[in-house]
Design a protein around this motif. Structure first.
Motif, PDB file in Angstrom:
ATOM      1  N   GLY A   7       0.805  -1.214   0.000  1.00  0.00           N
ATOM      2  CA  GLY A   7       0.000   0.000   0.000  1.00  0.00           C
ATOM      3  C   GLY A   7       0.835   1.260   0.000  1.00  0.00           C
ATOM      4  O   GLY A   7       0.313   2.368   0.152  1.00  0.00           O
ATOM      5  N   MET A   8       2.133   1.101  -0.165  1.00  0.00           N
ATOM      6  CA  MET A   8       3.042   2.245  -0.249  1.00  0.00           C
ATOM      7  C   MET A   8       4.349   1.757  -0.861  1.00  0.00           C
ATOM      8  O   MET A   8       4.620   0.552  -0.917  1.00  0.00           O
ATOM      9  CB  MET A   8       3.322   2.838   1.134  1.00  0.00           C
ATOM     10  N   GLU A   9       5.163   2.694  -1.330  1.00  0.00           N
ATOM     11  CA  GLU A   9       6.444   2.334  -1.933  1.00  0.00           C
ATOM     12  C   GLU A   9       7.503   2.239  -0.842  1.00  0.00           C
ATOM     13  O   GLU A   9       7.867   3.243  -0.234  1.00  0.00           O
ATOM     14  CB  GLU A   9       6.847   3.370  -2.987  1.00  0.00           C
ATOM     15  N   ASP A  10       7.977   1.034  -0.586  1.00  0.00           N
ATOM     16  CA  ASP A  10       8.971   0.790   0.457  1.00  0.00           C
ATOM     17  C   ASP A  10      10.321   0.521  -0.202  1.00  0.00           C
ATOM     18  O   ASP A  10      10.567  -0.560  -0.733  1.00  0.00           O
ATOM     19  CB  ASP A  10       8.548  -0.410   1.315  1.00  0.00           C
ATOM     20  N   ASP A  11      11.208   1.513  -0.163  1.00  0.00           N
ATOM     21  CA  ASP A  11      12.504   1.391  -0.832  1.00  0.00           C
ATOM     22  C   ASP A  11      13.355   0.269  -0.256  1.00  0.00           C
ATOM     23  O   ASP A  11      14.140  -0.355  -0.980  1.00  0.00           O
ATOM     24  CB  ASP A  11      13.277   2.715  -0.732  1.00  0.00           C
ATOM     25  N   VAL A  12      13.223   0.012   1.041  1.00  0.00           N
ATOM     26  CA  VAL A  12      14.047  -1.022   1.682  1.00  0.00           C
ATOM     27  C   VAL A  12      13.732  -2.394   1.095  1.00  0.00           C
ATOM     28  O   VAL A  12      14.634  -3.146   0.710  1.00  0.00           O
ATOM     29  CB  VAL A  12      13.818  -1.032   3.210  1.00  0.00           C
ATOM     30  N   VAL A  13      12.460  -2.719   1.013  1.00  0.00           N
ATOM     31  CA  VAL A  13      12.049  -4.025   0.492  1.00  0.00           C
ATOM     32  C   VAL A  13      12.376  -4.134  -0.996  1.00  0.00           C
ATOM     33  O   VAL A  13      12.900  -5.151  -1.465  1.00  0.00           O
ATOM     34  CB  VAL A  13      10.539  -4.253   0.715  1.00  0.00           C
ATOM     35  N   ILE A  14      12.075  -3.077  -1.732  1.00  0.00           N
ATOM     36  CA  ILE A  14      12.318  -3.087  -3.178  1.00  0.00           C
ATOM     37  C   ILE A  14      13.805  -3.234  -3.476  1.00  0.00           C
ATOM     38  O   ILE A  14      14.210  -4.037  -4.325  1.00  0.00           O
ATOM     39  CB  ILE A  14      11.754  -1.803  -3.820  1.00  0.00           C
ATOM     40  N   GLU A  15      14.634  -2.475  -2.772  1.00  0.00           N
ATOM     41  CA  GLU A  15      16.079  -2.553  -2.999  1.00  0.00           C
ATOM     42  C   GLU A  15      16.634  -3.909  -2.586  1.00  0.00           C
ATOM     43  O   GLU A  15      17.596  -4.402  -3.183  1.00  0.00           O
ATOM     44  CB  GLU A  15      16.797  -1.441  -2.224  1.00  0.00           C
ATOM     45  N   TYR A  16      16.046  -4.520  -1.560  1.00  0.00           N
ATOM     46  CA  TYR A  16      16.488  -5.864  -1.164  1.00  0.00           C
ATOM     47  C   TYR A  16      16.295  -6.836  -2.329  1.00  0.00           C
ATOM     48  O   TYR A  16      17.194  -7.615  -2.657  1.00  0.00           O
ATOM     49  CB  TYR A  16      15.709  -6.357   0.055  1.00  0.00           C
ATOM     50  N   VAL A  17      15.129  -6.782  -2.956  1.00  0.00           N
ATOM     51  CA  VAL A  17      14.852  -7.674  -4.090  1.00  0.00           C
ATOM     52  C   VAL A  17      15.824  -7.386  -5.235  1.00  0.00           C
ATOM     53  O   VAL A  17      16.406  -8.307  -5.821  1.00  0.00           O
ATOM     54  CB  VAL A  17      13.394  -7.510  -4.569  1.00  0.00           C
ATOM     55  N   PHE A  18      16.018  -6.103  -5.540  1.00  0.00           N
ATOM     56  CA  PHE A  18      16.939  -5.745  -6.623  1.00  0.00           C
ATOM     57  C   PHE A  18      18.344  -6.275  -6.341  1.00  0.00           C
ATOM     58  O   PHE A  18      18.998  -6.847  -7.222  1.00  0.00           O
ATOM     59  CB  PHE A  18      16.997  -4.224  -6.792  1.00  0.00           C
ATOM     60  N   ASN A  19      18.816  -6.070  -5.114  1.00  0.00           N
ATOM     61  CA  ASN A  19      20.177  -6.488  -4.762  1.00  0.00           C
ATOM     62  C   ASN A  19      20.354  -7.996  -4.865  1.00  0.00           C
ATOM     63  O   ASN A  19      21.423  -8.480  -5.240  1.00  0.00           O
ATOM     64  CB  ASN A  19      20.525  -6.025  -3.345  1.00  0.00           C
ATOM     65  N   GLN A  20      19.307  -8.743  -4.529  1.00  0.00           N
ATOM     66  CA  GLN A  20      19.396 -10.197  -4.615  1.00  0.00           C
ATOM     67  C   GLN A  20      19.426 -10.678  -6.064  1.00  0.00           C
ATOM     68  O   GLN A  20      19.973 -11.738  -6.361  1.00  0.00           O
ATOM     69  CB  GLN A  20      18.201 -10.842  -3.898  1.00  0.00           C
ATOM     70  N   LEU A  21      18.847  -9.884  -6.946  1.00  0.00           N
ATOM     71  CA  LEU A  21      18.731 -10.307  -8.344  1.00  0.00           C
ATOM     72  C   LEU A  21      19.829  -9.768  -9.241  1.00  0.00           C
ATOM     73  O   LEU A  21      20.076 -10.323 -10.310  1.00  0.00           O
ATOM     74  CB  LEU A  21      17.375  -9.861  -8.915  1.00  0.00           C
ATOM     75  N   GLU A  22      20.469  -8.682  -8.845  1.00  0.00           N
ATOM     76  CA  GLU A  22      21.446  -8.045  -9.724  1.00  0.00           C
ATOM     77  C   GLU A  22      22.674  -8.925  -9.881  1.00  0.00           C
ATOM     78  O   GLU A  22      23.393  -9.200  -8.931  1.00  0.00           O
ATOM     79  CB  GLU A  22      21.816  -6.661  -9.200  1.00  0.00           C
ATOM     80  N   ALA A  23      22.917  -9.337 -11.111  1.00  0.00           N
ATOM     81  CA  ALA A  23      23.975 -10.308 -11.399  1.00  0.00           C
ATOM     82  C   ALA A  23      25.358  -9.787 -11.026  1.00  0.00           C
ATOM     83  O   ALA A  23      26.174 -10.495 -10.456  1.00  0.00           O
ATOM     84  CB  ALA A  23      23.936 -10.675 -12.884  1.00  0.00           C
ATOM     85  N   GLU A  24      25.628  -8.531 -11.353  1.00  0.00           N
ATOM     86  CA  GLU A  24      26.973  -8.000 -11.114  1.00  0.00           C
ATOM     87  C   GLU A  24      27.300  -7.988  -9.627  1.00  0.00           C
ATOM     88  O   GLU A  24      28.371  -8.386  -9.205  1.00  0.00           O
ATOM     89  CB  GLU A  24      27.096  -6.591 -11.690  1.00  0.00           C
ATOM     90  N   LYS A  25      26.327  -7.552  -8.804  1.00  0.00           N
ATOM     91  CA  LYS A  25      26.558  -7.534  -7.363  1.00  0.00           C
ATOM     92  C   LYS A  25      26.720  -8.946  -6.829  1.00  0.00           C
ATOM     93  O   LYS A  25      27.540  -9.211  -5.964  1.00  0.00           O
ATOM     94  CB  LYS A  25      25.399  -6.829  -6.655  1.00  0.00           C
ATOM     95  N   GLY A  26      25.911  -9.858  -7.369  1.00  0.00           N
ATOM     96  CA  GLY A  26      25.999 -11.238  -6.921  1.00  0.00           C
ATOM     97  C   GLY A  26      27.336 -11.857  -7.250  1.00  0.00           C
ATOM     98  O   GLY A  26      27.942 -12.549  -6.437  1.00  0.00           O
ATOM     99  N   CYS A  27      27.847 -11.589  -8.454  1.00  0.00           N
ATOM    100  CA  CYS A  27      29.141 -12.146  -8.848  1.00  0.00           C
ATOM    101  C   CYS A  27      30.265 -11.542  -8.027  1.00  0.00           C
ATOM    102  O   CYS A  27      31.206 -12.221  -7.635  1.00  0.00           O
ATOM    103  CB  CYS A  27      29.386 -11.892 -10.334  1.00  0.00           C
TER     104      CYS A  27
END
Length: 209
Positions: free
Chosen positions: A37-57
């Motif tokens: 019901g609102m834009e939560d940057d913490v949760v959204i960025e967590y998902v992005f960080n888990q998926l971003e290939a470069e950061k993961g590598c």
């Protein structure tokens, strides 16, 4: 404690280097915002960080140390026979870019995020049911993107095609309306011309009498 359930698709690995994540990110943002019901940057960025290939590598790249004293002949202050290891002054900066180079060349570097770990972490923010549904839908999109030569989920491609189709149909409809309007205007102009001709004929007949 109730056993956590996972979508069946979460058992399949995804190589994020084959996915155009920037295309999926807006979907993630919209989905999480809708759940919370609102834009939560913490949760959204967590998902992005888990998926971003470069950061993961980068997080999983082993260090590439060199022996102390191997910086070249004439180096002072270090024992060339020391068994300790540390990055060299020139090699260190190069190694920091190595994951990106591997990703760019498509050799060696892959990033397979852990979807179950993500769901467990997201449960505290989204609740169990929403986290399970979100991860199931997200993983289906990523699997589709991984299988696509473009790295874009088929659902998004189909949606774009449908949007273009509707746009073309709407443009065609408007064009037909405009053509019909022009035809009506032409008919009105012809009718006016006929009226003027009739008026001229009447005027001519009256003068001849």
């Amino acid at each position: 404690m109730k056993e956590m359930k996972f979508a069946e698709s979460l058992g399949k690995k995804i190589d994020m280097t084959k996915v155009r994540l920037e295309v999926v990110k807006p979907w993630v943002t919209e989905k999480i915002t809708g759940i919370l019901g609102m834009e939560d940057d913490v949760v959204i960025e967590y998902v992005f960080n888990q998926l971003e290939a470069e950061k993961g590598c980068e997080a999983h790249m082993p260090e590439h140390p060199v022996r102390k004293g191997s910086q070249g002949p004439g180096h002072q202050g270090e024992d060339h026979h020391t068994e300790g290891l540390q990055p060299g002054p020139l090699l260190g900066p190069v190694l920091s870019y190595l994951p990106g180079l591997l990703l760019a060349s498509g050799q060696g570097a892959v990033w397979n995020p852990d979807p179950r770990k993500m769901q467990i972490m997201l449960t505290g923010f989204l609740n169990g049911k929403n986290a399970r549904i979100f991860m199931g839908e997200l993983w289906d999109l990523l699997l589709s993107a991984q299988a696509s030569p473009s790295g874009i989920p088929k659902q998004f491609l189909d949606q774009k095609k449908e949007e273009l189709k509707k746009k073309m149909e709407e443009e065609e409809r408007l064009q037909k309306i405009q053509e019909a309007r022009r035809e009506r205007d032409k008919e009105k102009e012809k009718e006016k011309e006929r009226d003027r001709d009739r008026d001229k004929d009447r005027e001519k007949d009256r003068k001849e009498r």
